[in-house]
Design a protein around this motif. Structure first.
Motif, PDB file in Angstrom:
ATOM      1  N   VAL A  44       0.917  -1.207   0.131  1.00 54.57           N
ATOM      2  CA  VAL A  44      -0.102   0.204  -0.051  1.00 54.57           C
ATOM      3  C   VAL A  44       0.925   1.292   0.032  1.00 54.57           C
ATOM      4  CG1 VAL A  44      -1.810   1.478   1.240  1.00 54.57           C
ATOM      5  CG2 VAL A  44      -1.803  -1.194   1.323  1.00 54.57           C
ATOM      6  N   ASN A  45       0.608   2.231  -0.510  1.00 57.74           N
ATOM      7  CA  ASN A  45       1.342   3.278  -1.008  1.00 57.74           C
ATOM      8  C   ASN A  45       2.882   2.922  -1.004  1.00 57.74           C
ATOM      9  OD1 ASN A  45      -0.626   5.035  -0.574  1.00 57.74           O
ATOM     10  ND2 ASN A  45      -0.493   5.031   1.604  1.00 57.74           N
ATOM     11  N   ASP A  46       3.880   3.549  -0.371  1.00 58.99           N
ATOM     12  CA  ASP A  46       5.223   2.939  -0.701  1.00 58.99           C
ATOM     13  C   ASP A  46       5.911   1.925   0.344  1.00 58.99           C
ATOM     14  OD1 ASP A  46       5.400   4.690   1.544  1.00 58.99           O
ATOM     15  OD2 ASP A  46       6.818   5.853   0.886  1.00 58.99           O
ATOM     16  N   TYR A  47       4.944   1.367   0.992  1.00 58.95           N
ATOM     17  CA  TYR A  47       5.152   0.290   2.220  1.00 58.95           C
ATOM     18  C   TYR A  47       5.913  -0.775   1.489  1.00 58.95           C
ATOM     19  CZ  TYR A  47       1.078   2.735   4.376  1.00 58.95           C
ATOM     20  OH  TYR A  47       0.322   3.949   4.576  1.00 58.95           O
ATOM     21  N   GLY A  48       5.365  -1.255   0.514  1.00 57.25           N
ATOM     22  CA  GLY A  48       6.123  -2.307  -0.027  1.00 57.25           C
ATOM     23  C   GLY A  48       7.804  -2.223  -0.359  1.00 57.25           C
ATOM     24  N   MET A  49       7.977  -0.857  -1.174  1.00 57.58           N
ATOM     25  CA  MET A  49       9.214  -0.318  -1.381  1.00 57.58           C
ATOM     26  C   MET A  49      10.192  -0.384  -0.315  1.00 57.58           C
ATOM     27  SD  MET A  49      11.025   2.782  -1.373  1.00 57.58           S
ATOM     28  CE  MET A  49       9.997   4.112  -1.450  1.00 57.58           C
ATOM     29  N   ARG A  81       0.896   3.054  12.841  1.00 60.81           N
ATOM     30  CA  ARG A  81       0.071   4.205  12.413  1.00 60.81           C
ATOM     31  C   ARG A  81      -0.447   4.081  11.048  1.00 60.81           C
ATOM     32  NH1 ARG A  81       3.110   9.517  12.803  1.00 60.81           N
ATOM     33  NH2 ARG A  81       4.472   8.518  13.900  1.00 60.81           N
ATOM     34  N   PHE A  82       0.013   3.051  10.236  1.00 61.14           N
ATOM     35  CA  PHE A  82      -0.348   2.868   8.869  1.00 61.14           C
ATOM     36  C   PHE A  82      -1.460   1.750   8.801  1.00 61.14           C
ATOM     37  CE2 PHE A  82       3.739   5.018   8.428  1.00 61.14           C
ATOM     38  CZ  PHE A  82       3.265   6.189   7.863  1.00 61.14           C
ATOM     39  N   LEU A  83      -1.685   1.003   9.748  1.00 62.36           N
ATOM     40  CA  LEU A  83      -2.582   0.027   9.689  1.00 62.36           C
ATOM     41  C   LEU A  83      -3.916   0.238   9.273  1.00 62.36           C
ATOM     42  CD1 LEU A  83      -1.517  -1.727  13.099  1.00 62.36           C
ATOM     43  CD2 LEU A  83      -1.153  -2.785  10.847  1.00 62.36           C
ATOM     44  N   THR A  84      -4.497   1.504   9.556  1.00 65.64           N
ATOM     45  CA  THR A  84      -5.891   1.880   8.931  1.00 65.64           C
ATOM     46  C   THR A  84      -5.694   2.022   7.548  1.00 65.64           C
ATOM     47  OG1 THR A  84      -6.379   3.098  10.971  1.00 65.64           O
ATOM     48  CG2 THR A  84      -7.613   3.644   9.142  1.00 65.64           C
ATOM     49  N   ASN A  85      -4.765   2.566   7.042  1.00 70.49           N
ATOM     50  CA  ASN A  85      -4.395   2.653   5.482  1.00 70.49           C
ATOM     51  C   ASN A  85      -4.621   1.163   4.655  1.00 70.49           C
ATOM     52  OD1 ASN A  85      -4.206   5.481   5.685  1.00 70.49           O
ATOM     53  ND2 ASN A  85      -2.037   5.246   5.558  1.00 70.49           N
ATOM     54  N   THR A  93      -5.950  -5.199  13.728  1.00 77.08           N
ATOM     55  CA  THR A  93      -5.175  -6.139  14.526  1.00 77.08           C
ATOM     56  C   THR A  93      -4.925  -7.449  13.603  1.00 77.08           C
ATOM     57  OG1 THR A  93      -7.440  -7.097  15.228  1.00 77.08           O
ATOM     58  CG2 THR A  93      -6.282  -5.516  16.825  1.00 77.08           C
ATOM     59  N   GLY A  94      -5.645  -7.679  12.496  1.00 76.12           N
ATOM     60  CA  GLY A  94      -5.367  -8.785  11.799  1.00 76.12           C
ATOM     61  C   GLY A  94      -4.071  -8.531  10.791  1.00 76.12           C
ATOM     62  N   ALA A  95      -4.031  -7.282  10.365  1.00 74.03           N
ATOM     63  CA  ALA A  95      -2.822  -6.866   9.809  1.00 74.03           C
ATOM     64  C   ALA A  95      -1.732  -6.729  10.444  1.00 74.03           C
ATOM     65  CB  ALA A  95      -3.123  -5.359   9.050  1.00 74.03           C
ATOM     66  N   ALA A  96      -1.725  -6.176  11.738  1.00 76.14           N
ATOM     67  CA  ALA A  96      -0.470  -6.196  12.474  1.00 76.14           C
ATOM     68  C   ALA A  96      -0.051  -7.645  12.739  1.00 76.14           C
ATOM     69  CB  ALA A  96      -1.020  -5.504  13.822  1.00 76.14           C
ATOM     70  N   LYS A  97      -1.030  -8.296  13.048  1.00 74.77           N
ATOM     71  CA  LYS A  97      -0.369 -10.041  13.320  1.00 74.77           C
ATOM     72  C   LYS A  97       0.276 -10.451  12.081  1.00 74.77           C
ATOM     73  CE  LYS A  97      -4.221 -11.589  16.263  1.00 74.77           C
ATOM     74  NZ  LYS A  97      -5.520 -12.685  16.319  1.00 74.77           N
ATOM     75  N   ILE A 120       0.070   4.284  17.833  1.00 71.09           N
ATOM     76  CA  ILE A 120      -1.138   5.274  17.391  1.00 71.09           C
ATOM     77  C   ILE A 120      -2.258   4.716  16.968  1.00 71.09           C
ATOM     78  CG2 ILE A 120      -1.214   6.937  15.278  1.00 71.09           C
ATOM     79  CD1 ILE A 120       1.306   7.649  17.143  1.00 71.09           C
ATOM     80  N   VAL A 121      -2.437   3.555  16.617  1.00 76.08           N
ATOM     81  CA  VAL A 121      -3.697   2.942  16.027  1.00 76.08           C
ATOM     82  C   VAL A 121      -4.034   1.764  17.181  1.00 76.08           C
ATOM     83  CG1 VAL A 121      -4.790   1.574  14.392  1.00 76.08           C
ATOM     84  CG2 VAL A 121      -3.500   3.379  13.710  1.00 76.08           C
ATOM     85  N   LEU A 122      -3.150   1.132  17.438  1.00 83.61           N
ATOM     86  CA  LEU A 122      -3.305   0.051  18.628  1.00 83.61           C
ATOM     87  C   LEU A 122      -3.009   0.438  19.727  1.00 83.61           C
ATOM     88  CD1 LEU A 122      -1.512  -2.957  16.680  1.00 83.61           C
ATOM     89  CD2 LEU A 122      -4.213  -2.229  16.599  1.00 83.61           C
TER      90      LEU A 122
END
Length: 414
Positions: free
Chosen positions: A135-140, A166-170, A181-185, A216-218
């Motif tokens: 997502v966005n530049d996270y993969g890079m 902070r980027f989990l919502t994105n 939480t699923g994304a964080a896992k 920030i999110v969790l």
């Protein structure tokens, strides 16, 4: 640290070529394989573990798929394709890297950064990490991180992850995960599988170090418990200062950051540190963000002047007086916020020279310009296989703490 078996250099001619590299740019029929040597730790007198916060998020028009410069060089209104009369590209920063704007996944850049850190007495790096999702530049950023980690072991430095929740919502909003939480896992399962068990992953109290820029999110202990329940190796988990209550018993401690003035650091050392099982201090050269000037949002609203290194001296002294076991240097290369310790046109090598003094590095020989020369030659002789082999030899000498031999190899290349 993984061990690298020293290879034999076959034949008297090969031995002679390694001992005295030819300065001729013309490649031979069979370039000599460089002598491989194990990384050797630098000798220093300060027992404090010194770690560098590192941003792997820079991209150039040559590295990106769409041939565009990454946001962290451009923000909203800067164009690095514009080159001024002074030869510098237009970038979103008040400061300019000594090697120019770069791609974080470039092996030559990584080599340069890690060698400079090693000879500064830095023990390892703390990598600002956005997770596994494309997502966005996270993969890079993830790809650049993996390139960085690949070379860390060769240089002989440790590392740990600073997770940006902070980027989990994105990620959820992009439809990549059902819940934050699923994304964080998913993210932390990747960290455990690919990083935690590396021999050079930083351990504190026998457990892998995991830091979080926030939370920030969790923001509740229940969420962090839910996320950590899937991990076999429970980490030594540090949050940003004054944020550990959000993680509850999952948090092992906190780390200091940079804010407004040095009084916040003094408060952390005096009032917070004694209450924590693990406390990581901070030191920084200054703070001057480019967000408003770069059209990247509102300015942070405060500045800490660099004062030609005075701020770095002051924050290093605070850490020394607080007798911290762990110190985070903020940062190697956040040019957008002006906290960079990386050598720049404006400050030269002065910041890493101060780190070297703080660390009590026993080898006082000047090597930083030679490490920069190694980078310059890597770029200038990009297509010359023989020269690159010789530069590999210089690199091997640097990591094995034989700088005089490295300098000799470099000096013989024209």
């Amino acid at each position: 640290m993984k061990r690298y078996i020293t290879s034999l250099v076959f034949g008297l001619m090969s031995i002679a070529m390694v001992a005295g590299c030819s300065s001729d740019d013309k490649g031979s029929d069979k370039p000599v394989e460089p002598e491989k040597t194990n990384p050797v730790a630098i000798e220093k007198t300060n027992s404090t573990k010194i770690y560098m916060h590192y941003m792997p998020w820079f991209e150039t028009n040559e590295s990106s798929a769409d041939k565009k410069w990454g946001y962290h060089w451009t923000m909203a209104n800067k164009n690095p394709n514009n080159v001024g009369a002074n030869g510098r590209r237009e970038i979103a920063s008040y400061y300019y890297p000594l090697i120019g704007p770069y791609h974080s996944g470039d092996k030559n850049v990584i080599e340069n950064h890690l060698l400079l850190m090693k000879y500064s007495g830095i023990d390892g790096i703390l990598i600002d990490w956005y997770g596994t999702y494309d997502v966005n530049d996270y993969g890079m950023i993830k790809e650049n991180t993996d390139q960085l980690i690949e070379m860390l072991d060769k240089v002989g430095l440790e590392y740990a992850i600073v997770y940006e929740d902070r980027f989990l919502t994105n990620v959820v909003n992009a439809g990549k995960a059902i819940s934050v939480t699923g994304a964080a896992k998913t993210d932390l399962a990747y960290v455990e599988k690919n990083y935690f068990f590396d021999a050079n992953y930083i351990k504190i109290n026998g457990k892998p170090l995991l830091m979080n820029f926030g939370p920030i999110v969790l923001q509740t202990p229940a969420e962090w418990t839910n996320v950590f329940n899937t991990l076999t190796a429970k980490p030594t988990f540090l949050t940003l200062w004054d944020h550990s209550s959000m993680a509850g018993e999952n948090a092992s401690g906190e780390y200091a950051w940079v804010y407004k003035d040095n009084s916040y650091l003094t408060n952390f050392y005096t009032n917070t540190k004694p209450k924590l099982s693990v406390a990581m201090g901070s030191a920084y050269p200054g703070f001057k963000d480019f967000y408003a000037a770069g059209g990247g949002g509102a300015a942070i609203g405060w500045t800490i002047e660099h004062n030609n290194g005075v701020t770095l001296d002051e924050t290093l002294t605070l850490a020394k007086n607080a007798n911290v076991n762990y110190l985070q240097l903020i940062t190697w290369n956040d040019f957008g916020e002006g906290t960079m310790i990386e050598p720049t046109v404006e400050f030269g090598y002065s910041f890493i020279e101060k780190i070297k003094t703080f660390a009590g590095v026993k080898n006082t020989e000047s090597v930083f310009p030679d490490i920069s020369k190694l980078y310059d030659l890597r770029v200038q002789k990009k297509g010359n296989v023989e020269i690159q082999k010789k530069l590999d030899q210089a690199f091997n000498y640097f990591v094995s703490m034989q700088p005089a031999k490295a300098k000799q190899v470099i000096s013989e290349i024209k």
